[in-house]
Write an enzyme that holds these catalytic residues in place. Structure first.
Site, PDB file in Angstrom:
ATOM      1  CG  HIS A 131     111.482  66.325 126.423  1.00 56.76           C
ATOM      2  ND1 HIS A 131     112.050  67.365 125.728  1.00 56.76           N
ATOM      3  CD2 HIS A 131     110.803  65.601 125.496  1.00 56.76           C
ATOM      4  CE1 HIS A 131     111.746  67.268 124.443  1.00 56.76           C
ATOM      5  NE2 HIS A 131     110.980  66.206 124.288  1.00 56.76           N
ATOM      6  CE  LYS A 145     114.322  69.229 132.030  1.00 55.10           C
ATOM      7  NZ  LYS A 145     113.535  68.891 130.840  1.00 55.10           N
ATOM      8  CE1 TYR A 158     116.925  71.979 129.246  1.00 59.33           C
ATOM      9  CE2 TYR A 158     116.485  73.673 127.608  1.00 59.33           C
ATOM     10  CZ  TYR A 158     116.762  72.357 127.930  1.00 59.33           C
ATOM     11  OH  TYR A 158     116.868  71.427 126.939  1.00 59.33           O
ATOM     12  CG  ASP A 194     109.118  66.003 121.449  1.00 59.37           C
ATOM     13  OD1 ASP A 194     109.592  65.186 122.264  1.00 59.37           O
ATOM     14  OD2 ASP A 194     109.461  67.196 121.412  1.00 59.37           O
TER      15      ASP A 194
END
Length: 187
Positions: free
Chosen positions: A65, A75, A135, A172
């Protein structure tokens, strides 16, 4: 004592970071984010949102992603329970390492983190049941800028360390190959 150990991966923009744990008979305390300490380590991201994902079983793949500009995200990923194999893929079209990947095992036991800068797609596979991933991201979620790349794109060739059939979201499973995605990133 160094409060933050910094280890570049095979793609040097991807950084494994290991915060120091102050331990005593009660347990430990760890500073997992500090603007000052991370800036001293070469990371000057401003994080605006914290996310948590929990995966019930090992073999769950989340990714690959990213968010395209103008909502691109850096991130900072860590595992608070369990373990993952965490991956970053260079998606900057003019980069000499475009389409290459690097990965690292992140675990609650190792207490390490992965810094993924803008211009990289991110994904992971859980290596243990009941894994919790935390995250920080540098831009808010933007559905119109959200993109995915197929986790098993043969042109990327990620070597996922799993011996089970992976569990994927419908998004996904339907993700396109990198060659078919306009990433919006150049260097």
């Amino acid at each position: 004592m160094n409060p933050l150990e910094r280890r570049p991966l095979a793609l040097p923009e991807l950084l494994e970071l290991i915060p120091y744990r102050f331990q005593d008979e009660r347990g430990f305390f760890s500073e997992v984010w500090s603007d000052e300490r991370f800036a001293a380590a070469g990371i000057a991201a401003t994080f605006v949102q914290d996310n948590v994902s929990v995966s019930k079983t090992k073999g769950v793949i989340r990714g690959l992603h990213f968010q395209a500009p103008p909502a691109a995200q850096a991130k900072l990923v860590r595992v608070s329970r369990g373990a993952v194999f965490d991956v970053g893929v260079d998606i900057r079209r003019s980069s000499p390492t475009f389409g290459r990947w690097a990965g690292v095992v992140l675990s609650a036991e190792k207490w390490n983190q992965l810094y993924v800068p803008e211009g990289f797609a991110h994904g992971f596979v859980t290596l243990e049941d009941d894994t919790e991933v935390n995250y920080k991201v540098s831009a808010a979620y933007s559905p119109e800028n959200e993109r995915s790349i197929r986790w098993d794109d043969p042109a990327i060739g990620i070597e996922w360390p799993i011996a089970v059939q992976p569990t994927l979201s419908a998004k996904d499973e339907a993700a396109p190959l990198l060659a078919d995605v306009e990433t919006g990133f150049r260097i």
